[in-house]
Design a protein around this motif. Structure first.
Motif, mmCIF file in Angstrom:
data_model
loop_
_atom_site.group_PDB
_atom_site.id
_atom_site.type_symbol
_atom_site.label_atom_id
_atom_site.label_comp_id
_atom_site.label_asym_id
_atom_site.label_seq_id
_atom_site.Cartn_x
_atom_site.Cartn_y
_atom_site.Cartn_z
ATOM 1 N N UNK A 1 9.074 4.953 -1.787
ATOM 2 C CA UNK A 1 10.189 4.841 -2.728
ATOM 3 C C UNK A 1 10.260 6.067 -3.631
ATOM 4 N N UNK A 2 9.094 6.570 -4.044
ATOM 5 C CA UNK A 2 9.068 7.751 -4.897
ATOM 6 C C UNK A 2 9.585 8.999 -4.202
ATOM 7 N N UNK A 3 9.205 9.181 -2.942
ATOM 8 C CA UNK A 3 9.700 10.339 -2.186
ATOM 9 C C UNK A 3 11.217 10.288 -2.036
ATOM 10 N N UNK A 4 11.732 9.108 -1.710
ATOM 11 C CA UNK A 4 13.178 8.967 -1.526
ATOM 12 C C UNK A 4 13.908 9.143 -2.848
ATOM 13 N N UNK A 5 13.369 8.567 -3.915
ATOM 14 C CA UNK A 5 13.979 8.709 -5.236
ATOM 15 C C UNK A 5 14.139 10.178 -5.600
ATOM 16 N N UNK B 1 0.792 -1.222 0.000
ATOM 17 C CA UNK B 1 0.000 0.000 0.000
ATOM 18 C C UNK B 1 0.828 1.277 0.000
ATOM 19 N N UNK B 2 2.066 1.208 0.497
ATOM 20 C CA UNK B 2 2.851 2.444 0.603
ATOM 21 C C UNK B 2 4.277 2.331 0.074
ATOM 22 N N UNK B 3 4.688 1.154 -0.393
ATOM 23 C CA UNK B 3 6.045 1.008 -0.890
ATOM 24 C C UNK B 3 6.353 1.943 -2.040
#
Length: 338
Positions: free
Chosen positions: A246-250, A240-242
């Motif tokens: 991951x997008x925020x960190x990327x 549900x949140x991976x």
């Protein structure tokens, strides 16, 4: 997935909102600590633990998706002097994840006093908070993660850092368990949750915590508490949140230029943080730091470790374990009563 300031509701009923989870060894035992109800939200917090709530430590063994042990603590209404009677129940096997299961009553106790029975002892009460961070650093990181831009770390002055939590207190539950119950060498995943009785006769999970700093880093603007992460089970976290995490960190590591493969790094960190449980090998030294994340001690500079992990570069907090040395004790209950 909580922290001290995750929602205005914490100011109304901080007794249900988890501030920190700690897991560490003590001689031949494992210690679990859950903190709630921080006075960082203001001096007028309702003292004590919620008498209609459950406070649960969840233990997954050998990388299982679901808990096989639940240590459930409940409290009575406060009596004279504010003390509350408490009860500890143990639920095992399939019952460990069933709100309707009663489990086995392990012991009765009272806040402010140690109680023990067999291989378990417990202490609960208000303590000096051992958590430490300068919230101005968190503000810098929040802005960068939210906007996907490089953080203004050159403008951060670690030498001038001040502990924003100095002088604050929390309600704490300290549970110490001998290794015959949690065998040495066993790989465990540990999280905690608060649950409130519903009018329909069931239980609603209100809050949960595993890794430190998750909510303030990835959902800092959800002040209305509308995001469902706190009410779900950790087994659903990555699905549900991976992608979101991951997008925020990327985006932030790409802007900061700290890796040649921002997308790959984002996926690696999201996989490391989900499911949101603290990993710990029973009976081994605990540390939530740069070299390893194996449990978490009261002294660990977990905010510094988490911020550095997210940005893939050292983020000096300017604070050290000595910052809150006076808020820790060498012996049981390891915390300092307020």
């Amino acid at each position: 997935m909580s922290h001290h300031l995750d929602t205005p509701l914490a100011r109304q009923n901080g007794r249900l909102y988890i501030d920190d989870l700690y897991v560490f060894p003590a001689q031949d035992r494992t210690v679990l600590v859950m903190d709630v109800n921080s006075t960082i939200t203001g001096p007028d917090v309702t003292p004590g633990f919620h008498p209609e709530a459950r406070y649960e430590f969840k233990v997954h063994l050998d990388n299982a998706d679901y808990e096989t042990l639940t240590y459930r603590v409940s409290f009575a209404e406060a009596g004279p002097g504010g003390r509350q009677d408490l009860r500890l129940h143990l639920l095992t096997g399939d019952e460990a994840r069933e709100d309707g299961a009663d489990g086995t009553l392990v012991l009765d106790g009272r806040t402010g006093e140690a109680a023990s029975q067999g291989d378990i002892r417990i202490w609960a009460g208000r303590i000096a908070d051992s958590f430490y961070i300068d919230l101005s650093l968190l503000t810098i990181i929040n802005g960068a993660v939210k906007s996907g831009t490089a953080p203004d770390l050159p403008g951060w002055r670690p030498a001038a850092a001040q502990n924003s939590f100095a002088g604050t207190t929390v309600e704490s539950i300290v549970l110490e368990i001998s290794h015959p119950l949690l065998r040495t060498g066993t790989r465990a995943g540990i999280w905690c949750a608060t649950k409130l009785a519903t009018d329909a006769g069931g239980w609603q999970q209100v809050n949960r915590a595993g890794h430190p700093m998750m909510w303030p880093i990835f959902w800092p603007d959800d002040t209305r508490f509308t995001y469902p992460a706190n009410t779900r089970h950790p087994s659903a976290d990555f699905a549900q949140d991976g992608k979101h995490v991951a997008g925020l960190i990327t985006a932030v590591v790409a802007a900061a230029g700290t890796t040649g493969d921002p997308e790959g790094y984002g996926q690696i960190v999201a996989s490391a943080l989900f499911p949101d449980v603290l990993s710990y090998v029973i009976g081994t030294p605990a540390s939530y730091g740069f070299a390893t994340r194996n449990g978490r001690t009261l002294a660990d500079n977990a905010p510094e470790a988490m911020l550095s992990l997210v940005l893939n570069t050292a983020v000096p907090s300017g604070l050290t374990p000595a910052t809150a040395r006076g808020q820790r004790a060498a012996g049981f209950p390891y915390v300092v009563p307020a």
